[in-house]
Design a protein around this motif. Structure first.
Motif, short mmCIF file in Angstrom:
data_model
loop_
_atom_site.label_atom_id
_atom_site.label_comp_id
_atom_site.label_asym_id
_atom_site.label_seq_id
_atom_site.Cartn_x
_atom_site.Cartn_y
_atom_site.Cartn_z
N SER A 1 89.72 -0.31 44.72
CA SER A 1 88.56 -0.57 45.58
C SER A 1 88.99 -0.89 47.01
CB SER A 1 87.67 -1.68 45.01
OG SER A 1 88.39 -2.89 44.90
N THR B 1 87.84 1.50 50.07
CA THR B 1 87.15 0.93 51.22
C THR B 1 87.85 1.31 52.52
OG1 THR B 1 86.40 -0.93 49.87
CG2 THR B 1 86.33 -1.23 52.25
N SER C 1 86.09 3.76 55.21
CA SER C 1 85.85 3.18 56.54
C SER C 1 86.39 4.08 57.62
CB SER C 1 86.50 1.79 56.66
OG SER C 1 85.78 0.86 55.92
N TYR D 1 80.08 -2.21 47.84
CA TYR D 1 81.14 -2.39 48.84
C TYR D 1 81.32 -1.12 49.68
CZ TYR D 1 84.25 0.08 45.56
OH TYR D 1 84.83 1.00 44.72
N LEU D 2 80.80 0.01 49.22
CA LEU D 2 80.88 1.27 49.99
C LEU D 2 79.55 1.60 50.68
CD1 LEU D 2 82.98 3.45 47.54
CD2 LEU D 2 83.76 2.21 49.55
N LEU E 1 78.86 -0.47 53.81
CA LEU E 1 79.71 -0.39 55.01
C LEU E 1 78.84 -0.27 56.26
CD1 LEU E 1 82.55 1.99 53.72
CD2 LEU E 1 82.79 -0.43 54.31
#
Length: 166
Positions: free
Chosen positions: A27, A31, A35, A109-110, A113
């Motif tokens: 993860s 990320t 990003s 968490y994605l 962003l």
């Protein structure tokens, strides 16, 4: 063994003891990669798998997992089975599809962003989220049979006295 097979073996071989460390590594890598890609969404990602893994400071097998995850969200899918570190990689994301698939994967968490706001805008993100929720709604193929309706089996009895009996 190809990297895709190694990736599959890595995923399937997780145990309770190894899962947390694996998931943390994956993860964090995912990320970092996303990003960077979302900072320049119009620019394709090009290089060999090994070069890109090195660029993002991840193990090649982890980058292979990233490729497996993003494959449904790019303009031209890759045939991942034969990939090794020298395989050329070309990725052009389709932002709306990628955002939808991140929602589908429940990867907060994605899809959380901050770059998404600049790429899609809050309004479009909300629309895509609604489209995703609607895609999960199960719709009945045929009308519901009422208790007092004739049984569809053709017996002539009411449904509640025939096939609907518990």
């Amino acid at each position: 063994m190809t990297l895709f097979k190694e990736w599959t073996k890595l995923i399937e071989g997780q145990t309770r003891e190894t899962f947390d460390a694996f998931w943390k590594e994956y993860s964090e890598a995912e990320t970092k990669i996303y990003s960077d890609i979302l900072d320049h969404p119009e620019e394709p990602v090009d290089g060999t798998l090994g070069e890109l893994a090195e660029k993002y400071e991840v193990r090649p097998v982890i980058f292979m997992g990233f490729l497996d995850g993003i494959n449904e969200s790019i303009k031209e899918k890759n045939e991942l089975d034969g990939f090794d570190e020298s395989t050329p990689v070309h990725l052009e994301i389709v932002p709306e599809t990628l955002f939808f698939n991140m929602l589908k994967a429940d990867a907060e968490y994605l899809y959380g962003l901050p770059q998404w706001v600049d790429i899609l805008g809050e309004e479009r993100m909300t629309e895509i989220a609604k489209e995703y929720k609607a895609s999960k709604t199960v719709r009945r193929q045929s009308p519901k049979i009422g208790r007092n309706d004739p049984c569809p089996c053709g017996s002539g009895k009411k449904y509640k006295h025939c096939c609907g009996r518990n």
